[in-house]
Design an enzyme around this catalytic site. Structure first.
Site, mmCIF file in Angstrom:
data_model
loop_
_atom_site.group_PDB
_atom_site.id
_atom_site.type_symbol
_atom_site.label_atom_id
_atom_site.label_comp_id
_atom_site.label_asym_id
_atom_site.label_seq_id
_atom_site.Cartn_x
_atom_site.Cartn_y
_atom_site.Cartn_z
ATOM 1 N N GLY A 1 16.475 -0.975 -9.781
ATOM 2 C CA GLY A 1 17.610 0.100 -10.490
ATOM 3 C C GLY A 1 16.928 0.716 -11.754
ATOM 4 N N CYS B 1 23.258 -8.430 -10.800
ATOM 5 C CA CYS B 1 24.083 -7.260 -10.219
ATOM 6 C C CYS B 1 24.684 -7.359 -8.896
ATOM 7 C CB CYS B 1 23.213 -6.080 -10.307
ATOM 8 S SG CYS B 1 22.396 -5.649 -11.908
ATOM 9 N N ASP C 1 15.369 -8.391 -13.397
ATOM 10 C CA ASP C 1 16.839 -8.599 -13.561
ATOM 11 C C ASP C 1 16.890 -10.092 -13.482
ATOM 12 O OD1 ASP C 1 16.002 -9.511 -11.144
ATOM 13 O OD2 ASP C 1 17.508 -8.388 -9.721
ATOM 14 N N ASN C 2 15.872 -10.840 -14.010
ATOM 15 C CA ASN C 2 16.023 -12.137 -14.151
ATOM 16 C C ASN C 2 15.501 -12.793 -15.510
ATOM 17 O OD1 ASN C 2 13.261 -13.732 -13.226
ATOM 18 N ND2 ASN C 2 13.580 -11.690 -11.815
ATOM 19 N N CYS D 1 32.410 -17.462 -1.569
ATOM 20 C CA CYS D 1 32.465 -16.101 -2.372
ATOM 21 C C CYS D 1 31.695 -15.223 -1.525
ATOM 22 C CB CYS D 1 31.685 -16.481 -3.800
ATOM 23 S SG CYS D 1 30.100 -17.041 -3.941
ATOM 24 N N ASP E 1 6.303 -5.618 -7.286
ATOM 25 C CA ASP E 1 7.355 -5.964 -6.585
ATOM 26 C C ASP E 1 7.256 -6.450 -5.340
ATOM 27 O OD1 ASP E 1 10.452 -4.543 -7.125
ATOM 28 O OD2 ASP E 1 10.078 -5.729 -5.503
ATOM 29 N N LEU F 1 20.838 1.473 -2.514
ATOM 30 C CA LEU F 1 20.577 2.945 -2.216
ATOM 31 C C LEU F 1 21.712 3.662 -3.386
ATOM 32 C CD1 LEU F 1 19.918 3.697 1.209
ATOM 33 C CD2 LEU F 1 18.341 3.092 -0.758
ATOM 34 N N SER G 1 22.073 -1.549 0.357
ATOM 35 C CA SER G 1 22.852 -1.632 -0.990
ATOM 36 C C SER G 1 22.085 -1.435 -2.226
ATOM 37 C CB SER G 1 23.354 -3.157 -0.955
ATOM 38 O OG SER G 1 22.413 -4.197 -1.313
#
Length: 378
Positions: free
Chosen positions: A39, A186, A128-129, A336, A60, A69, A67
């Site tokens: 993101g 996220c 993101d971590n 969940c 990466d 995009l 999901s």
């Protein structure tokens, strides 16, 4: 030196007195490492490539998912299942063939971070971590590199520049990571698609200013953005004189085990206990025998997207106060979206005396893949 094509390509930069030909040549000589091609990494890579930063390294190890995009704008529908590195390389090549793209196909770890980061002038944190975020900070401090920080969560974002030689580092702001599981990612909490664009563009802007040596950067300042209120706020940051990594007398002199530091290792070891989980196939058999009470701990608006028949919906945040609504006549299986929140629900149930409760491994995603494809994944 710039060739004729580059002079024309960057002409709107070159006519700025603050950039000029000299500044554009600095950008061409610049070497920026982007940790993450998701993101935040998407808009950063897009704008740094367009701006003419000569060398872009990208770390990466993930692949493009459908999901992604909604917010990761350098990846295309046709690149779903392709590695994000290759997808990013294709985009940058189309955007600006003058950029040297260097791909690092692995997770950034304590045993490779110094070698990777050493080849660049600055690092942009698009992670993101928390383990990787602390690792990025520490390796930048140890190697004397600026760390252009950004983070996003639902409708809110943060950005700063951490440079221990001129101001505080990330640990001065957050000395300790939050307890494991407290901050959902996220994938669990959601994120407004345009939010990483705003924060990523801020990061790209700061990187360009650092390379040019122009303007006032975010060193010593934390910029907070609220998309719903459309407000920016700023918090002044100070260097922590007792910071373990960037103080005058640091207690940490090398990289450490960041999973252990953030509690990830111990938490994961506890959470993969096979006695605490059931597979989607096993749950389907239990439902057929009517031998189970289903506890859906997602939010009500998620229930409207996809649901399992006869499940009781009690959002995770309301579970401690509403445990009494759950029938004790049959075994309770919590579930969940992907199996993250349901693990936390098990801890709540266990503390309330429900020692036999289990959860659905992989959540509704696993149910959709293994039992009923008509249940949408989101």
């Amino acid at each position: 030196m710039l060739n004729r094509d580059e002079v024309l390509r960057y002409s709107r930069h070159i006519i700025l007195p603050e950039v000029a030909l000299e500044g554009q040549e600095k950008l061409k000589a610049g070497r920026v490492l982007l940790v993450g091609a998701g993101g935040l990494g998407a808009p950063v890579a897009m704008y740094l490539a367009a701006a003419g930063v000569g060398t872009l390294g990208i770390v990466d190890f993930d692949v493009v998912d459908l999901s992604n995009l909604q917010r990761q704008v350098i990846h295309k529908t046709g690149n779903v299942s392709l590695s994000k590195l290759e997808s990013a390389r294709q985009f940058i090549a189309d955007c600006n063939p003058h950029v040297d793209v260097r791909l690092h196909s692995s997770a950034l770890r304590a045993d490779n971070a110094k070698e990777i980061v050493a080849g660049y002038d600055l690092v942009i944190d698009g992670t993101d971590n928390f383990p990787t975020r602390y690792l990025v900070n520490d390796v930048c401090v140890l190697l004397g590199k600026p760390n252009v920080y950004g983070s996003i969560f639902r409708f809110e974002g943060q950005a700063s520049v951490f440079d221990a030689q001129r101001g505080p580092c990330y640990r001065c702001l957050y000395p300790q990571p939050p307890p494991p599981g407290l901050m959902p990612n996220c994938a669990e909490a959601g994120v407004l698609g345009v939010l990483p664009g705003v924060i990523g563009v801020i990061q790209a802007t700061e990187a360009i200013k650092l390379i040019l040596g122009k303007g006032e950067t975010l060193i010593g300042r934390l910029l907070l953005y609220d998309a719903l209120a459309m407000q920016f706020r700023e918090v002044r940051l100070r260097k922590d004189p007792d910071c373990p990594i960037c103080s005058e007398q640091p207690s940490q002199h090398d990289l450490i085990d960041y999973d252990a530091f953030c509690g990830v290792t111990a938490d994961d070891a506890n959470r993969v206990d096979p006695e605490r989980e059931v597979t989607a196939t096993e749950l389907a058999q239990m439902i057929e025998k009517k031998a189970v009470t289903l506890l859906d701990v997602r939010e009500q608006h998620e229930w409207n997207i996809a649901a399992l028949p006869d499940a009781v919906c009690i959002p995770l945040g309301e579970l401690p106060e509403r445990i009494g609504e759950i029938s004790q006549e049959r075994e309770v299986i919590a579930f969940c979206r992907t199996g993250v929140r349901s693990l936390t629900a098990l801890d709540i149930l266990k503390n309330a005396g429900w020692t036999s409760a289990r959860h659905l491994k992989g959540g509704l995603h696993a149910w959709s893949r293994e039992v009923d494809p008509s249940v949408p994944r989101y």
